[in-house]
Design a protein around this motif. Structure first.
Motif, mmCIF file in Angstrom:
data_model
loop_
_atom_site.group_PDB
_atom_site.id
_atom_site.type_symbol
_atom_site.label_atom_id
_atom_site.label_comp_id
_atom_site.label_asym_id
_atom_site.label_seq_id
_atom_site.Cartn_x
_atom_site.Cartn_y
_atom_site.Cartn_z
ATOM 1 N N GLU A 82 17.985 -0.228 -5.243
ATOM 2 C CA GLU A 82 17.392 1.037 -4.804
ATOM 3 C C GLU A 82 16.805 0.910 -3.400
ATOM 4 N N GLU A 141 9.547 8.384 -3.858
ATOM 5 C CA GLU A 141 9.560 8.522 -5.319
ATOM 6 C C GLU A 141 8.384 9.375 -5.793
ATOM 7 N N LYS A 144 9.153 12.950 -5.199
ATOM 8 C CA LYS A 144 10.074 13.476 -6.203
ATOM 9 C C LYS A 144 9.320 13.853 -7.477
#
Length: 393
Positions: A82, A141, A144
């Motif tokens: 990632e 992240e 999100k």
């Protein structure tokens, strides 16, 4: 004064499909009210570029996969998948003032043209800024999660890698980039006006594609079973092609920052591979590995000169073939056009031909081989002093 190297060649190509259109058919063009088979300049230019890069030992890549290649290299170095993917996307996002867009697969939205060695440099930049990338990924992240919870979140992490450094790497040149050019609207300073121009090749005579019905046998069919395992049709063509390219020697020298020795090497390599290369499409099923049977090379001042108009009237066959009458037509046209253009702007011209008994007074001095012809032309463009030719020869 601008100097040009002009390259013309006649090449007979048997059953082949060197360059296909969107339906898989050989490309065509109507010229002189006759259909001809055509091979696009991009098709021939690609194999020439690869040959030049192999000669020089410096490979470049025209690709949209820079972020993916960076990601793969980082994962190989032990980065989490990632984080490596995020770093690859940041290479594109951090290029220049606005960055370069990427798509879902991680590809850039535009083709880049850069030295292959640039990937290692980009990986090094990512490694030096790993901490910033890790924080940026964490912030992304979190954004999100907020988007899921509240339906909105802050914008992306911005540029986490130094834009000037990324841009400098993507702007780096090789000799083939200086020769063939590069256009990148997202990084205008990376643009390079190529020194070489390559024309579409076309048959000197009328020619049309032909259809080939073929089958493939299933080796494990039982003895009682008949028929084929596969059947299909394909198209191919054959003919004598006129090919032309020109190199702006003055621009090549400029793109190589005035290095005359390097420019001469690149010029000679380009000329050799122009004459000796062949597009690789369908090579396993056609193997059309021929060479030109006539090459004409000239060094001119002020402007280049193609001899394509020699075949505006399609050549008629002679004893069933087109090669010899094509050579005759080219020689006659060159003699006449050179008479009109005069000699004061031509530094050199010469030719090499398959049949040494054939004489072409309009094509300059005869040479025994293509290599000798190319070397003579390169010497005329770059005399022993190492600079462009001054004065007339």
């Amino acid at each position: 004064m601008t100097l040009y190297l002009d390259l013309s060649a006649l090449q007979s190509v048997p059953v082949a499909n060197l360059n296909r259109d969107d339906l898989g058919s050989p490309k065509q063009v109507r010229y002189g009210d006759a259909l001809r088979i055509r091979v696009s300049s991009q098709s021939w230019k690609r194999v020439i570029r690869h040959g030049v890069e192999q000669d020089l030992g410096e490979k470049a890549a025209r690709t949209r996969m820079v972020p993916v290649k960076v990601q793969q290299a980082l994962q190989k170095a032990g980065w989490p998948a990632e984080l490596a993917a995020f770093a690859g996307s940041q290479v594109a996002a951090s290029a220049g003032k606005k960055g370069i867009g990427t798509e879902k697969a991680g590809h850039t939205s535009v083709l880049l043209f850069l030295p292959e060695a640039a990937i290692e440099e980009l990986v090094m930049v990512c490694t030096e800024h790993r901490q910033a990338l890790e924080k940026g990924l964490e912030a992304q992240e979190m954004a999100k999660e907020k988007t899921k919870a509240k339906g909105k979140g802050k914008e992306g992490p911005g540029q986490l890698l130094p834009p000037d450094r990324i841009e400098a790497i993507l702007k780096r040149r090789t000799a083939s980039i200086g020769l063939l050019g590069r256009m990148l609207a997202e990084l205008p300073d990376a643009n390079v006006d190529g020194a070489a121009q390559v024309a579409h090749a076309f048959t000197t005579h009328a020619a049309e594609p032909q259809r080939d019905y073929f089958t493939a046998v299933d080796d494990w069919l039982g003895e009682a079973e008949t028929g084929s395992g596969h059947l299909d049709t394909a198209e191919f063509s054959a003919g004598v092609f006129y090919r032309y390219a020109t190199v702006n020697i003055t621009d090549l020298l400029k793109n190589l920052e005035g290095d005359a020795k390097a420019a001469r090497t690149v010029l000679a390599s380009f000329a050799e591979h122009f004459l000796l290369s062949l597009p690789q499409a369908k090579k396993n099923s056609t193997a059309p590995h021929t060479l030109p049977d006539l090459a004409y090379v000239a060094v001119r001042a002020y402007r280049p000169l193609s001899l394509a108009a020699a075949f505006e009237t399609p050549v008629a066959s002679d004893q069933g073939g087109f090669s010899r009458p094509s050579r005759t037509a080219l020689g006659a046209y060159a003699r006449n056009i050179n008479r009109l253009a005069g000699e004061h702007n031509r530094r050199f011209h010469g030719h090499a031909v398959i049949d040494p008994e054939e004489e072409f007074t309009g094509l300059g001095q005869a040479h025994a081989s293509y290599h000798q012809l190319v070397e003579a032309a390169a010497d005329a463009a770059f005399p022993a002093s190492g600079t462009e030719a001054e004065g007339q020869q």
